[in-house]
Each structure stands twice: as structure tokens, then as C-alpha cells.
Design a protein around this motif. Structure first.
Motif, PDB file in Angstrom:
ATOM      1  N   ALA A   1       0.834  -1.206   0.000  1.00  0.00           N
ATOM      2  CA  ALA A   1       0.000   0.000   0.000  1.00  0.00           C
ATOM      3  C   ALA A   1       0.868   1.255   0.000  1.00  0.00           C
ATOM      4  CB  ALA A   1      -0.935  -0.003   1.198  1.00  0.00           C
ATOM      5  N   ALA A   2       1.957   1.240   0.773  1.00  0.00           N
ATOM      6  CA  ALA A   2       2.873   2.383   0.812  1.00  0.00           C
ATOM      7  C   ALA A   2       3.498   2.614  -0.560  1.00  0.00           C
ATOM      8  CB  ALA A   2       3.956   2.161   1.866  1.00  0.00           C
ATOM      9  N   ASP A   3       3.877   1.534  -1.220  1.00  0.00           N
ATOM     10  CA  ASP A   3       4.434   1.659  -2.574  1.00  0.00           C
ATOM     11  C   ASP A   3       3.409   2.242  -3.533  1.00  0.00           C
ATOM     12  OD1 ASP A   3       6.921   0.690  -1.873  1.00  0.00           O
ATOM     13  OD2 ASP A   3       6.428  -1.399  -2.365  1.00  0.00           O
ATOM     14  N   ASP A   4       2.144   1.862  -3.366  1.00  0.00           N
ATOM     15  CA  ASP A   4       1.079   2.408  -4.216  1.00  0.00           C
ATOM     16  C   ASP A   4       0.936   3.914  -4.005  1.00  0.00           C
ATOM     17  OD1 ASP A   4       0.565  -0.058  -5.272  1.00  0.00           O
ATOM     18  OD2 ASP A   4      -1.450  -0.272  -4.449  1.00  0.00           O
ATOM     19  N   LEU A   5       0.914   4.350  -2.762  1.00  0.00           N
ATOM     20  CA  LEU A   5       0.771   5.777  -2.477  1.00  0.00           C
ATOM     21  C   LEU A   5       1.885   6.592  -3.132  1.00  0.00           C
ATOM     22  CD1 LEU A   5      -1.355   4.946  -0.279  1.00  0.00           C
ATOM     23  CD2 LEU A   5      -0.358   6.708   1.164  1.00  0.00           C
ATOM     24  N   ILE A   6       3.076   5.990  -3.193  1.00  0.00           N
ATOM     25  CA  ILE A   6       4.244   6.703  -3.711  1.00  0.00           C
ATOM     26  C   ILE A   6       4.382   6.577  -5.218  1.00  0.00           C
ATOM     27  CG2 ILE A   6       6.782   6.766  -3.644  1.00  0.00           C
ATOM     28  CD1 ILE A   6       6.500   5.771  -0.675  1.00  0.00           C
ATOM     29  N   ASN A   7       4.079   5.401  -5.767  1.00  0.00           N
ATOM     30  CA  ASN A   7       4.394   5.126  -7.172  1.00  0.00           C
ATOM     31  C   ASN A   7       3.202   4.928  -8.099  1.00  0.00           C
ATOM     32  OD1 ASN A   7       7.284   4.992  -6.620  1.00  0.00           O
ATOM     33  ND2 ASN A   7       6.854   3.039  -5.605  1.00  0.00           N
ATOM     34  N   LEU A   8       2.077   4.457  -7.560  1.00  0.00           N
ATOM     35  CA  LEU A   8       0.935   4.145  -8.423  1.00  0.00           C
ATOM     36  C   LEU A   8       0.237   5.430  -8.863  1.00  0.00           C
ATOM     37  CD1 LEU A   8      -0.542   1.545  -9.458  1.00  0.00           C
ATOM     38  CD2 LEU A   8      -2.173   1.883  -7.605  1.00  0.00           C
ATOM     39  N   THR A   9      -0.056   5.543 -10.149  1.00  0.00           N
ATOM     40  CA  THR A   9      -0.672   6.778 -10.654  1.00  0.00           C
ATOM     41  C   THR A   9      -2.056   6.550 -11.254  1.00  0.00           C
ATOM     42  OG1 THR A   9       0.435   6.508 -12.791  1.00  0.00           O
ATOM     43  CG2 THR A   9       1.565   7.855 -11.122  1.00  0.00           C
TER      44      THR A   9
ATOM     45  N   GLU B   1       7.233   9.570   4.771  1.00  0.00           N
ATOM     46  CA  GLU B   1       7.665  10.927   5.134  1.00  0.00           C
ATOM     47  C   GLU B   1       8.744  11.453   4.191  1.00  0.00           C
ATOM     48  OE1 GLU B   1       6.769  10.643   9.945  1.00  0.00           O
ATOM     49  OE2 GLU B   1       8.837  10.518   9.196  1.00  0.00           O
ATOM     50  N   THR B   2       9.606  10.564   3.706  1.00  0.00           N
ATOM     51  CA  THR B   2      10.649  10.969   2.760  1.00  0.00           C
ATOM     52  C   THR B   2      10.038  11.319   1.408  1.00  0.00           C
ATOM     53  OG1 THR B   2      12.289   9.562   3.860  1.00  0.00           O
ATOM     54  CG2 THR B   2      12.777  10.243   1.598  1.00  0.00           C
ATOM     55  N   ALA B   3       9.101  10.505   0.960  1.00  0.00           N
ATOM     56  CA  ALA B   3       8.491  10.715  -0.361  1.00  0.00           C
ATOM     57  C   ALA B   3       7.648  11.986  -0.402  1.00  0.00           C
ATOM     58  CB  ALA B   3       7.631   9.506  -0.733  1.00  0.00           C
ATOM     59  N   PHE B   4       6.979  12.301   0.702  1.00  0.00           N
ATOM     60  CA  PHE B   4       6.025  13.415   0.692  1.00  0.00           C
ATOM     61  C   PHE B   4       6.369  14.488   1.730  1.00  0.00           C
ATOM     62  CE2 PHE B   4       3.364   9.608  -0.529  1.00  0.00           C
ATOM     63  CZ  PHE B   4       3.377   9.892  -1.901  1.00  0.00           C
ATOM     64  N   GLN B   5       7.653  14.684   1.960  1.00  0.00           N
ATOM     65  CA  GLN B   5       8.094  15.635   2.980  1.00  0.00           C
ATOM     66  C   GLN B   5       7.531  17.037   2.742  1.00  0.00           C
ATOM     67  OE1 GLN B   5      12.324  16.710   3.056  1.00  0.00           O
ATOM     68  NE2 GLN B   5      12.285  16.579   5.284  1.00  0.00           N
TER      69      GLN B   5
END
Length: 284
Positions: free
Chosen positions: A129-137, A271-275
Motif C-alpha cells: 500500500a505504501a508503494d502504491d501511495l508513492i508510485n501508483l498513478t 515521510e521521505t516521499a512526501f516531505q
């Protein structure tokens, strides 16, 4: 004209829609699941099919977003539309325009809580799910399914991109940002803020129906919504592919606290991806 209720999935859109539906589409402000059906979702692939658009051709679908909106836009009244799409421009084809849109209300939620809610809703692990929030478009788009929401491809962008895209309505002074956390902790105050914004867009005098407001606040309480789902079922819940049973849509509510249930690695990754966005929203 449309007022968009925009958000990344699992960010509180259903709660706000429920409150608005109870306030605007009932006589007494008492919420039930049928009321939320008055607020449609866009895109919805069925609307494209009805206009004879080739839904197997992704470019044709994107090209006709505004045409489809025009087909059911009542210019003389205000219509609410839910979307999880980011506000895009793909191959010079816009998601919407100011001829169809009166304004937008964006609902943001701490992504560290979104991730666990999203994992439950989609029946996947929190890591995935975390990978989806960061990478899935994009999500959905399986034309073999029967449920409209699963057949419709939605270009969500990632969590940060979705949030950033809707800010463009700020330039026309047609944008309201609310946080899911405020909708929980200061429910009445936040909802009044939403109502004032809607009246401003409508250029109408602001007046509160106190009885309706009180009932909206009471009957959209999480525990009541969860009980309603247990008794009646909720049409937006998904099916567990393994057990064949419905996954509860109203799952943890305020108990969904990333401080208690999210491991340090996933927390740091988000937090790193969406700082930048999380600082802007006061989450970090």
C-alpha cells in the motif's frame, strides 16, 4: 455546475459526501446510505458508454472527459461530484474546465493513516500500500468487471501529486482545503466552513438550518455508520478475493493511528516521499 469533492482514496471523501448528502438531500438531516447516491462519482465509464465513446480506447476516453461532463451538467443548479482523479492535462485534454466547474473542495488526510486504511480497503499488505501511495498513478480500468467503480480507470497520480494538482482552483478563488483530521476533531466547525464556501460559490446568502446541522453531525458519527454497514451493507465496500466476503468499509475510524500501528520503515518511506506536502499540511 459542478463542485468537485476531490481527494486521494481513503482520505475522508465518504464522510464529507455523507454529511453533504444528509444536509442537502434530506428533509431532516438524518443520514442513510441511499442519500449518498445523490453525489455521483466521476469519471464513471458507464457515462462514456452511453455517449457511444469507445471505452476500450483510453485516448478517446480522456479526450471526451469534458464532453461527458457537459452531457449531464445542469448549468442552472449546483451538483456535487466525487473524484479521486488528479486534476490533469493529458495530451492537451483537460480533466475539467471552468465552464463545467464552480469550484473544488479538497479533502487531505495524513498519508501515514491513509496507507493502513488503503491496505484494508484493497486487501493488500501495508508495504504494498505504501508503494502504491508513492508510485501508483492510476487505479481500476478492468472492463471485465461488473461494478462501475472497478471498470473505470481513474488517473489518481500519487498521494502528493493528487493533492498538489487541485490547488490550481486557488487562482480563481474557488478552492477550499479541509483536513480529514479536522473533520473528526472539529466536525461541526469544519462542516460550517464547507457550507459557507458552498454558499459563496453559489453567490447565495449564508443561512444554517440548525436542526439539519445537528442531525447531520449526530447521524454521520463513525460508530453509527459502521453499525449501518453491518446491518445493511455498504455498496462501496469491496469483496475479498480469497474469502468472497465483503471487506468492511468502515473499519478502524479514529483507532487508525499510525503512531500505534505503522512500522518505522514504512513511516520513514512515506515521510521521505512526501516531505514537502506533509510539512505544508502540518503533518510533520
Amino acid at each position: 455546475m459542478f463542485i468537485w469533492l476531490a481527494s486521494y482514496p481513503k482520505s475522508g471523501n465518504t464522510l464529507l459526501r455523507s454529511m453533504l448528502a444528509a444536509y442537502f438531500f434530506s428533509t431532516d438531516g438524518v443520514y442513510n446510505f441511499d442519500l449518498i447516491k445523490n453525489i455521483k462519482q466521476f469519471p464513471n465509464i458507464t457515462l462514456f458508454e452511453r455517449l457511444g465513446i469507445d471505452i476500450k480506447n483510453e485516448k478517446e476516453v480522456v479526450k471526451n472527459y469534458i464532453k461527458v461532463q457537459e452531457s449531464f451538467n445542469n448549468k442552472n443548479s449546483v451538483q456535487f461530484l466525487k473524484t479521486h482523479s488528479y486534476l490533469f492535462n493529458i495530451d492537451n485534454h483537460a480533466f475539467t474546465d471552468l465552464n463545467n466547474s464552480l469550484g473544488s473542495i479538497y479533502i487531505a488526510r495524513d498519508p501515514r493513516n491513509v496507507v493502513t486504511s488503503y491496505a484494508n480497503h484493497t486487501n493488500i499488505g501495508v508495504d504494498e500500500a505504501a508503494d502504491d501511495l508513492i508510485n501508483l498513478t492510476q487505479m481500476g480500468g478492468d472492463l471485465g468487471k461488473t461494478k462501475g467503480s472497478e471498470r473505470t480507470k481513474v488517473f489518481t497520480g500519487n498521494w502528493g501529486g493528487n493533492f498538489n494538482s487541485w490547488k490550481s482552483f486557488k487562482f480563481q478563488d474557488r478552492y477550499l482545503l479541509i483536513k480529514y483530521e479536522d473533520l473528526i476533531s472539529e466536525k461541526e466547525k469544519t462542516f460550517i466552513k464547507v457550507l459557507k464556501f458552498i454558499h459563496k460559490l453559489k453567490k447565495a446568502d449564508f443561512k444554517i438550518d440548525d436542526k439539519k446541522l445537528k442531525n447531520v453531525i449526530l447521524t454521520t458519527d463513525f460508530s453509527r455508520m459502521k453499525k449501518l454497514e453491518q446491518e445493511e451493507g455498504f455498496f462501496e465496500s469491496k469483496i475479498d478475493k480469497i474469502t468472497g466476503k465483503k471487506i468492511p468499509f468502515f473499519n478502524l475510524g479514529e483507532k487508525n493511528d499510525w503512531n500505534k500501528i505503522l512500522n518505522k520503515e514504512i513511516k520513514k518511506k512515506i515521510e521521505t516521499a512526501f516531505q514537502k506536502e506533509m510539512k505544508e499540511l502540518g503533518y510533520i
